[in-house]
Design an enzyme around this catalytic site. Structure first.
Site, mmCIF file in Angstrom:
data_model
loop_
_atom_site.group_PDB
_atom_site.id
_atom_site.type_symbol
_atom_site.label_atom_id
_atom_site.label_comp_id
_atom_site.label_asym_id
_atom_site.label_seq_id
_atom_site.Cartn_x
_atom_site.Cartn_y
_atom_site.Cartn_z
ATOM 1 N N GLU A 27 -3.679 -13.831 10.822
ATOM 2 C CA GLU A 27 -2.913 -12.694 10.285
ATOM 3 C C GLU A 27 -1.566 -12.596 10.991
ATOM 4 O O GLU A 27 -0.532 -12.338 10.375
ATOM 5 C CB GLU A 27 -3.696 -11.384 10.474
ATOM 6 N N SER A 31 -2.136 -4.336 16.003
ATOM 7 C CA SER A 31 -1.797 -5.697 16.464
ATOM 8 C C SER A 31 -0.920 -6.426 15.442
ATOM 9 O O SER A 31 -0.038 -7.201 15.827
ATOM 10 C CB SER A 31 -3.061 -6.506 16.788
ATOM 11 N N ARG A 70 -4.896 14.029 -1.861
ATOM 12 C CA ARG A 70 -4.219 12.740 -1.706
ATOM 13 C C ARG A 70 -2.791 12.770 -2.251
ATOM 14 O O ARG A 70 -1.882 12.183 -1.678
ATOM 15 C CB ARG A 70 -5.020 11.636 -2.401
ATOM 16 N N THR A 86 -0.539 -3.314 -5.279
ATOM 17 C CA THR A 86 -0.626 -2.717 -6.614
ATOM 18 C C THR A 86 -1.616 -1.561 -6.544
ATOM 19 O O THR A 86 -2.225 -1.324 -5.497
ATOM 20 C CB THR A 86 -1.107 -3.741 -7.659
ATOM 21 N N HIS A 122 -4.661 -8.298 4.373
ATOM 22 C CA HIS A 122 -6.090 -7.984 4.238
ATOM 23 C C HIS A 122 -6.911 -9.110 4.864
ATOM 24 O O HIS A 122 -6.607 -10.297 4.652
ATOM 25 C CB HIS A 122 -6.459 -7.824 2.756
HETATM 26 C C1 GAR Z 1 -6.418 -6.075 10.345
HETATM 27 O O1 GAR Z 1 -7.436 -7.033 10.442
HETATM 28 C C2 GAR Z 1 -5.982 -5.909 8.904
HETATM 29 O O2 GAR Z 1 -6.015 -7.101 8.168
HETATM 30 C C3 GAR Z 1 -7.017 -4.933 8.402
HETATM 31 O O3 GAR Z 1 -7.199 -4.017 9.444
HETATM 32 C C4 GAR Z 1 -6.948 -4.682 10.671
HETATM 33 C C5 GAR Z 1 -5.947 -3.863 11.439
HETATM 34 O O4 GAR Z 1 -5.738 -4.375 12.723
HETATM 35 N N1 GAR Z 1 -6.591 -4.307 7.190
HETATM 36 C C6 GAR Z 1 -7.412 -3.961 6.212
HETATM 37 O O5 GAR Z 1 -8.605 -4.094 6.277
HETATM 38 C C7 GAR Z 1 -6.722 -3.375 4.988
HETATM 39 N N2 GAR Z 1 -7.616 -3.315 3.887
HETATM 40 P P1 GAR Z 1 -4.421 -4.059 13.503
HETATM 41 O O6 GAR Z 1 -4.285 -2.526 13.522
HETATM 42 O O7 GAR Z 1 -4.661 -4.593 14.886
HETATM 43 O O8 GAR Z 1 -3.291 -4.711 12.796
#
Ligand code: GAR
Length: 211
Positions: free
Chosen positions: A170, A13, A61, A137, A105
């Site tokens: 977000e 999203s 990794r 980072t 985040h």
């Molecule tokens: C979002 O809430 C993003 O902030 C989080 O994963 C979700 C992805 O949703 N990211 C993290 O937690 C990174 N540490 P999306 O695939 O619908 O954008």
């Protein structure tokens, strides 16, 4: 014209909000580490090149990071946007893209790094939550903060209601930060975020549940 690459692992999203924002740059590719990521189909339908670099196909990794970096570099982007990309990236990878890689985040960092942020916020009983866009980072979910948006935690909140309230923010702040970067207004200088022409600061006001 500048270009950017978006890295996803799932729903996508945030990727959609970035592409829909008509940023001043071309989305050169959407890259996923998971072939089943739902966001891939959405991007492909809009004519954005999609690529899978499946982390399961690599022995460790470092090998995955090297393949991912090579794939990104093939597109020559000015900016790399992690949008729900759920793999931890190694130091060499992060240093290679330092100053030109952003992440979103779902918490007000440095509070609540890692997973399940909304649940942790409810368990902690705090009243203000939100999201953070930051330069990436080497340490997980940390790095110089570009912009944050705050939302209230309501008395009867569920994890999903709170997550939806944060996600709506977000989708506002991430395109904003990407736009700043692509307009050459946002940069990382000796570890500090520099934002040109922004006198009011780059946090956003606490928003009511109605937005
Ligand atoms: C979002 O809430 C993003 O902030 C989080 O994963 C979700 C992805 O949703 N990211 C993290 O937690 C990174 N540490 P999306 O695939 O619908 O954008």
């Amino acid at each position: 014209m500048k270009s950017y690459v978006i890295l996803i692992s799932g729903r996508g999203s945030n990727m959609q909000s970035l592409i829909d924002a008509k940023l001043p740059g071309r989305c050169a590719a959407v890259i996923s580490n998971r072939p089943e990521a739902a966001g891939l189909a959405w991007a492909a339908e809009r004519g954005v090149p999609t690529v899978v670099v499946d982390h399961k196909a690599f022995p460790d990794r470092d090998a995955f990071d090297a393949a991912l970096a090579a794939e990104i570099e093939r597109h020559g982007p000015d900016l790399v946007l992690l949008a729900g990309f759920m793999r931890v990236l190694g130091r060499a990878f992060v240093e290679r893209f330092e100053g030109r890689m952003l992440n979103i985040h779902p918490s007000l960092l440095p509070a609540f790094p890692g997973l399940h942020t909304h649940r942790s916020v409810l368990e902690a009983g705090i009243r203000i939550h939100g999201c953070t866009v930051h330069f990436v980072t080497a340490s997980l979910d940390s790095g110089p903060v570009v912009v944050q948006a705050a939302v209230p935690v309501l008395q009867d909140d569920s994890e999903s209601a709170l997550a939806a309230r944060v996600l709506a923010q977000e989708h506002i702040v991430y395109p904003q930060a990407a736009r700043w970067f692509l307009e050459d207004r946002l940069s990382l200088v000796q570890g500090r975020v520099m934002l040109a022409g922004e006198t009011s600061g780059n946090g956003t006001a606490l928003r009511s549940p109605q937005g």
